[in-house]
Design a protein around this motif. Structure first.
Motif, short mmCIF file in Angstrom:
data_model
loop_
_atom_site.label_atom_id
_atom_site.label_comp_id
_atom_site.label_asym_id
_atom_site.label_seq_id
_atom_site.Cartn_x
_atom_site.Cartn_y
_atom_site.Cartn_z
N ILE A 322 30.34 -6.18 -23.72
CA ILE A 322 28.98 -6.71 -23.74
C ILE A 322 28.05 -5.79 -24.52
CG2 ILE A 322 26.98 -7.27 -22.30
CD1 ILE A 322 29.19 -9.35 -22.14
N THR A 323 28.13 -4.47 -24.25
CA THR A 323 27.23 -3.53 -24.95
C THR A 323 27.48 -3.55 -26.45
OG1 THR A 323 28.76 -1.68 -24.56
CG2 THR A 323 26.98 -2.00 -22.97
N ARG A 324 28.75 -3.60 -26.86
CA ARG A 324 29.07 -3.60 -28.30
C ARG A 324 28.65 -4.92 -28.94
NH1 ARG A 324 28.98 0.67 -26.77
NH2 ARG A 324 30.53 2.32 -26.88
N SER A 325 28.82 -6.02 -28.23
CA SER A 325 28.42 -7.32 -28.79
C SER A 325 26.90 -7.43 -28.93
CB SER A 325 28.95 -8.47 -27.92
OG SER A 325 28.31 -8.49 -26.66
N MET A 326 26.16 -6.63 -28.14
CA MET A 326 24.70 -6.61 -28.25
C MET A 326 24.22 -5.68 -29.35
SD MET A 326 23.80 -6.54 -24.15
CE MET A 326 22.02 -6.51 -24.35
N GLY A 327 25.15 -4.98 -29.99
CA GLY A 327 24.80 -4.10 -31.10
C GLY A 327 24.57 -2.66 -30.72
N TYR A 328 24.72 -2.32 -29.43
CA TYR A 328 24.56 -0.92 -29.02
C TYR A 328 25.78 -0.12 -29.47
CZ TYR A 328 20.69 -2.30 -25.97
OH TYR A 328 19.50 -2.77 -25.49
N ILE A 329 25.53 1.00 -30.11
CA ILE A 329 26.62 1.87 -30.53
C ILE A 329 26.88 2.91 -29.45
CG2 ILE A 329 26.25 1.47 -32.99
CD1 ILE A 329 24.75 4.11 -33.12
N ASP A 330 27.87 3.75 -29.70
CA ASP A 330 28.41 4.62 -28.66
C ASP A 330 27.36 5.48 -27.97
OD1 ASP A 330 30.74 5.74 -27.26
OD2 ASP A 330 30.16 7.58 -28.30
N ASP A 331 26.42 6.04 -28.71
CA ASP A 331 25.51 7.02 -28.11
C ASP A 331 24.19 6.42 -27.64
OD1 ASP A 331 24.44 6.43 -30.56
OD2 ASP A 331 24.18 8.51 -31.22
N GLU A 332 24.10 5.07 -27.61
CA GLU A 332 22.83 4.46 -27.25
C GLU A 332 22.71 4.12 -25.77
OE1 GLU A 332 20.79 2.21 -30.88
OE2 GLU A 332 22.67 1.26 -30.27
N ILE A 333 23.82 3.98 -25.08
CA ILE A 333 23.75 3.68 -23.66
C ILE A 333 24.93 4.34 -22.95
CG2 ILE A 333 24.92 1.45 -23.99
CD1 ILE A 333 23.25 0.46 -21.55
N PRO A 334 24.68 5.20 -21.96
CA PRO A 334 25.78 5.84 -21.23
C PRO A 334 26.46 4.83 -20.29
CG PRO A 334 23.66 6.58 -20.37
CD PRO A 334 23.36 5.70 -21.53
N LEU A 335 27.75 4.66 -20.50
CA LEU A 335 28.53 3.67 -19.76
C LEU A 335 29.83 4.31 -19.32
CD1 LEU A 335 29.39 0.74 -18.90
CD2 LEU A 335 30.17 0.43 -21.27
N VAL A 336 30.17 4.12 -18.03
CA VAL A 336 31.46 4.56 -17.51
C VAL A 336 32.13 3.35 -16.89
CG1 VAL A 336 32.69 6.17 -16.00
CG2 VAL A 336 30.49 6.84 -17.01
N SER A 337 33.32 3.01 -17.38
CA SER A 337 34.07 1.85 -16.89
C SER A 337 35.29 2.34 -16.11
CB SER A 337 34.51 0.97 -18.06
OG SER A 337 33.41 0.61 -18.86
N PHE A 338 35.50 1.77 -14.92
CA PHE A 338 36.60 2.18 -14.06
C PHE A 338 37.67 1.08 -14.00
CE2 PHE A 338 32.68 4.02 -12.19
CZ PHE A 338 32.96 5.36 -12.39
N GLN A 339 38.93 1.50 -14.10
CA GLN A 339 40.05 0.57 -13.97
C GLN A 339 41.13 1.24 -13.11
OE1 GLN A 339 41.38 -2.09 -13.72
NE2 GLN A 339 42.64 -2.82 -15.42
N SER A 340 41.94 0.42 -12.43
CA SER A 340 42.94 0.93 -11.50
C SER A 340 44.20 0.08 -11.58
CB SER A 340 42.37 0.88 -10.07
OG SER A 340 43.38 1.14 -9.11
#
Length: 526
Positions: A322-340
């Motif tokens: 979602i963040t990448r499709s909105m045009g935000y690049i890596d350093d524009e929004i701090p995001l941590v995604s968890f998977q298990s």
């Protein structure tokens, strides 16, 4: 030192012999023996002297109801027929294989070959294992230092997990999202829980730091916030709209927390929801991303149920996508995604595999995350391997593809049927309403209990939903978790029930549940 230990052992042994010769009345004395009272070690650690953060922390999923269920199970083993049921039906926790779900064949073949690589040199292995499982095992062993699954994985300063396995996970993320992923953003962990603790440890400085969490929420979050000394800032999901996440509610709770001097550091979003089972719409996710961007919040995205979708009109979209499709690049929004590896269709809870993908943090902060990861040594190698397999399963053309798909689709379609059957059952009960389980592994029905039941619960110092859950367990052997352990709108009562008991057990659960509920409502009717 050794002589001191020996003398102490003699004293303990001599004391136990004396105690064994004491008359039975000695054990009924309410005062401690004089020797114990004089022991300087007595009372060094008491409930009053341990870390108060530990006392504050609670984890309802394995709480008092489950402890009581385990006692009942032992009683059934010791004395069959001692209760009005012959087995305990655990509907309290997302632990699929403990309830009979079979492992995915391809994953276990690869694991077996990696753990016992000498099998790869035997001719008969090719008759027992699929060709792509053998090839994948070789690929994985080639990236493990020393080809040793029993060794630490950070011998070569691989503090985040094995590089080749992180490469495979990054490739899987890129295939899922349609946007590139960097292996250096991935930290392999023993399931998602240690990753959550790591981020709380990083973000929380004092009780003046707050984390926005959904209510109802998975108790890992409230527990980890308490353990690390922060403040939970609740935002309430809207049960009337299928547990919707409203931006207006986020803003209201954020402003309220700030007015109390709390610095809100992050927003937790669980998608699909636990315990509520909702799947966020893409437009809602975009609103959430913009909210975090505008308010300067870290977005903590719990996405461990991403494979568990049961409705045709919803699909999982990662917040990274979602963040990448909105045009935000890596350093524009701090995001941590968890998977298990514990959830999805794989259900490998005991293998303790998972990861977090960390993006949008500057180099100095990332170095601190590396440091914490180093203190924790490495996550277990079997879990690391499984995480790479989960994100890179067999593809079209691979020998195992058809059998793998049969395993996966069989499990997910059965879960969908179980979810629907239990949802319908709850909705058929007097005073109970249950939203659709769009995803995850749980239902969270609301209980509208008679005032007499609420008063009876108060008389025994129990929350009404805990009172209901205890009575349900004692009458039927069915274990559910009181909603009060997850948080809920004040004055409402719920239980969380998993959809994980095997399909042939569901009719018995439903019939027991209905009989109990009818009797309960009649007993406490106003």
């Amino acid at each position: 030192m050794r002589r001191f230990a020996t003398e102490r052992a003699k004293r303990l042994l001599f004391g136990s012999l004396l105690a064994s010769r004491s008359p039975p009345s000695a054990f009924l004395c309410s005062s401690p023996p004089a020797a114990a009272a004089m022991d300087p070690a007595a009372g060094v650690v008491t409930v009053d002297t341990i870390n108060p953060k530990v006392l504050k922390c609670e984890y309802a999923v394995r709480g008092e109801i489950v402890s009581h269920a385990q006692r009942l199970q032992q009683e059934l083993q010791d004395k069959p027929g001692s209760h009005p049921f012959d087995e305990i039906l655990y509907c309290n926790i997302g632990n699929p294989q403990s309830l009979g779900q079979q492992p995915v064949t391809f994953f276990r073949e690869v694991l077996a070959l990696c753990d016992h690589p000498s099998l790869l040199d035997k001719s008969e292995t090719h008759a027992l294992f699929s060709a792509d499982a053998i090839a994948r095992a070789w690929q994985i062993l080639d990236v493990i230092p020393g080809r040793a699954t029993g060794a630490y994985s950070h011998k070569l300063l691989i503090r985040q997990g094995i590089k080749g396995l992180r490469d495979a996970i990054a490739a899987g993320i890129a295939d899922r999202d349609g946007f590139p992923a960097n292996p250096d953003d991935i930290f392999l962990t023993d399931g998602a829980s240690p990753a959550v603790h790591m981020m709380m440890q990083l973000l929380i400085r004092s009780e003046k730091d707050g984390i926005l969490c959904p209510i109802p929420q998975y108790p890992l979050y409230s527990a980890s916030i308490a353990l690390h000394g922060g403040s939970l800032v609740p935002y309430y999901l809207d049960e009337s709209t299928g547990w919707g996440l409203e931006i207006s509610e986020l803003k209201k709770q954020l402003e309220d927390a700030r007015s109390k001097g709390i610095t809100v550091r992050a927003l937790v979003v669980i998608n699909p929801g636990n315990p509520t089972g909702q799947v966020l719409a893409e437009e809602n996710q975009r609103e959430i991303v913009n909210f975090c961007k505008n308010e300067g919040l870290v977005l903590l995205a719990d996405e461990v149920y991403q494979e568990n979708i049961y409705v045709d009109d919803k699909k999982f979209n990662s917040f990274k996508k979602i963040t990448r499709s909105m045009g935000y690049i890596d350093d524009e929004i701090p995001l941590v995604s968890f998977q298990s590896v514990s959830k999805g269709y794989y259900g490998e809870c005991g293998k303790r595999g998972g990861y977090m993908e960390v993006t949008g943090f500057n180099a100095q902060v990332r170095e601190q995350i590396y440091k914490v990861a180093s203190v924790n040594l490495c996550s277990n190698i079997s879990g690391q391997i499984l995480a790479s397999l989960v994100m890179n399963p067999p593809k079209v053309g691979d020998e195992s593809y058809e059998s793998f798909n049969a395993d996966k689709n069989g499990i997910l379609s059965s879960l969908a049927r179980r979810a629907k059957a239990l949802e319908d059952a709850f909705n058929s009960l007097e005073g109970v309403s249950c939203n659709k389980a769009e995803g995850a592994m749980y239902l969270f029905p609301r209980l509208r209990l008679p005032q007499k039941a609420i008063a009876a619960a108060k008389a025994v110092n129990a929350a009404p939903d805990a009172f209901y859950a205890r009575r349900l367990l004692d009458a039927t052997g069915i274990v559910v978790v009181p909603g009060s352990g997850f948080g809920q709108v004040p004055g409402t009562w719920h239980v969380r029930c998993t959809i994980l008991p095997q399909e042939d057990k569901i009719p018995a659960i439903i019939s027991r549940l209905k009989a109990f509920h009818e009797a309960f409502m009649e007993e406490f009717r106003d």
